[in-house]
Write an enzyme that holds these catalytic residues in place. Structure first.
Site, PDB file in Angstrom:
ATOM      1  N   TYR A   1     -13.721  27.449   1.601  1.00  0.00           N
ATOM      2  CA  TYR A   1     -13.546  26.040   1.277  1.00  0.00           C
ATOM      3  C   TYR A   1     -12.369  25.784   0.348  1.00  0.00           C
ATOM      4  O   TYR A   1     -11.884  24.660   0.265  1.00  0.00           O
ATOM      5  CB  TYR A   1     -14.827  25.370   0.772  1.00  0.00           C
ATOM      6  CG  TYR A   1     -15.692  26.155  -0.162  1.00  0.00           C
ATOM      7  CD1 TYR A   1     -15.446  26.172  -1.517  1.00  0.00           C
ATOM      8  CD2 TYR A   1     -16.789  26.860   0.324  1.00  0.00           C
ATOM      9  CE1 TYR A   1     -16.264  26.887  -2.380  1.00  0.00           C
ATOM     10  CE2 TYR A   1     -17.604  27.575  -0.532  1.00  0.00           C
ATOM     11  CZ  TYR A   1     -17.334  27.579  -1.884  1.00  0.00           C
ATOM     12  OH  TYR A   1     -18.137  28.281  -2.744  1.00  0.00           O
TER      13      TYR A   1
ATOM     14  N   LYS B   1     -11.590   4.484   1.203  1.00  0.00           N
ATOM     15  CA  LYS B   1     -10.452   3.771   0.623  1.00  0.00           C
ATOM     16  C   LYS B   1     -11.014   2.718  -0.320  1.00  0.00           C
ATOM     17  O   LYS B   1     -11.438   1.648   0.123  1.00  0.00           O
ATOM     18  CB  LYS B   1      -9.641   3.144   1.761  1.00  0.00           C
ATOM     19  CG  LYS B   1      -8.391   2.455   1.344  1.00  0.00           C
ATOM     20  CD  LYS B   1      -7.652   1.973   2.590  1.00  0.00           C
ATOM     21  CE  LYS B   1      -6.332   1.359   2.240  1.00  0.00           C
ATOM     22  NZ  LYS B   1      -5.553   1.002   3.430  1.00  0.00           N
TER      23      LYS B   1
ATOM     24  N   ILE C   1      -6.977   4.742   8.453  1.00  0.00           N
ATOM     25  CA  ILE C   1      -7.712   5.895   7.922  1.00  0.00           C
ATOM     26  C   ILE C   1      -8.488   6.592   9.039  1.00  0.00           C
ATOM     27  O   ILE C   1      -8.838   7.761   8.914  1.00  0.00           O
ATOM     28  CB  ILE C   1      -8.609   5.529   6.720  1.00  0.00           C
ATOM     29  CG1 ILE C   1      -9.647   4.465   7.062  1.00  0.00           C
ATOM     30  CG2 ILE C   1      -7.758   5.114   5.537  1.00  0.00           C
ATOM     31  CD1 ILE C   1     -10.640   4.180   5.928  1.00  0.00           C
ATOM     32  N   GLU C   2      -8.709   5.909  10.153  1.00  0.00           N
ATOM     33  CA  GLU C   2      -9.326   6.551  11.309  1.00  0.00           C
ATOM     34  C   GLU C   2      -8.442   7.685  11.825  1.00  0.00           C
ATOM     35  O   GLU C   2      -8.911   8.779  12.125  1.00  0.00           O
ATOM     36  CB  GLU C   2      -9.536   5.535  12.446  1.00  0.00           C
ATOM     37  CG  GLU C   2     -10.504   4.427  12.139  1.00  0.00           C
ATOM     38  CD  GLU C   2      -9.851   3.174  11.558  1.00  0.00           C
ATOM     39  OE1 GLU C   2      -8.975   3.293  10.670  1.00  0.00           O
ATOM     40  OE2 GLU C   2     -10.245   2.072  11.984  1.00  0.00           O
TER      41      GLU C   2
ATOM     42  N   GLU D   1       0.837  -1.204   0.000  1.00  0.00           N
ATOM     43  CA  GLU D   1       0.000   0.000   0.000  1.00  0.00           C
ATOM     44  C   GLU D   1       0.870   1.251   0.000  1.00  0.00           C
ATOM     45  O   GLU D   1       0.556   2.236  -0.662  1.00  0.00           O
ATOM     46  CB  GLU D   1      -0.940   0.010   1.205  1.00  0.00           C
ATOM     47  CG  GLU D   1      -2.014  -1.048   1.129  1.00  0.00           C
ATOM     48  CD  GLU D   1      -2.919  -1.012   2.332  1.00  0.00           C
ATOM     49  OE1 GLU D   1      -4.082  -0.590   2.184  1.00  0.00           O
ATOM     50  OE2 GLU D   1      -2.455  -1.397   3.431  1.00  0.00           O
TER      51      GLU D   1
END
Length: 119
Positions: A53, A99, A72-73, A21
Site C-alpha cells: 500500500y 471534492k 473527478i469521474e 479551480e
C-alpha cells in the site's frame, strides 16, 4: 479474496471545469477498496504476494497530482486502471474521489464519485 482499504488519501490538485479551480487548486480525498486474489500472501506473510500500500499510495498520488482533469469521474477511473495494471493480483478496484470545495450555489460537505474497475 480479501479487501485492502486505503481511506482519506489527501492530495492538493487543480481538477475541475472552471478556470479558478485550476488557478487556485484544492484538496482532493481518495479512498481505494482493492479486492485482492490472495495467492500465497496470507499463508507466506509475503509483501511480494500482496499489494504494497505504500507503492499503491504513490500510484494514486502521481495520478491525482498530475495533469488536470475536468471530471473527478475520469480521475477515479484512471486511478483504478493504474492500480490494477500495477498490481495484477487486484481483481477489482473501487476508487472514490471526494471534492470538498465543489463550486455549487449552496452549502455541501463534499461531492464524491465512486468508480469500479473492472466493471
Amino acid at each position: 479474496m480479501y479487501v485492502i482499504r486505503m481511506k482519506n488519501c489527501a492530495f492538493f490538485a487543480r481538477h475541475g471545469v472552471l478556470d479558478e479551480e485550476e488557478r487556485l487548486g484544492q484538496r482532493f480525498y481518495v479512498d481505494a477498496a482493492l479486492t485482492v486474489e490472495p495467492g500465497r500472501a496470507l499463508v507466506d506473510d509475503s509483501i511480494e504476494e500482496t499489494v504494497n500500500y505504500g507503492i499503491a499510495f504513490t500510484v494514486i498520488e502521481k495520478i491525482v497530482t498530475g495533469h488536470r482533469r475536468f471530471l473527478i469521474e475520469a480521475l477515479a477511473l484512471e486511478v483504478a486502471k493504474a492500480l490494477t495494471d500495477r498490481f495484477p493480483q487486484i481483481k477489482k478496484a473501487e476508487i472514490t474521489v471526494r471534492k470538498p470545495n465543489a463550486p455549487v450555489p449552496g452549502v455541501l460537505d463534499h461531492v464524491e464519485v465512486t468508480v469500479a474497475w473492472p466493471e
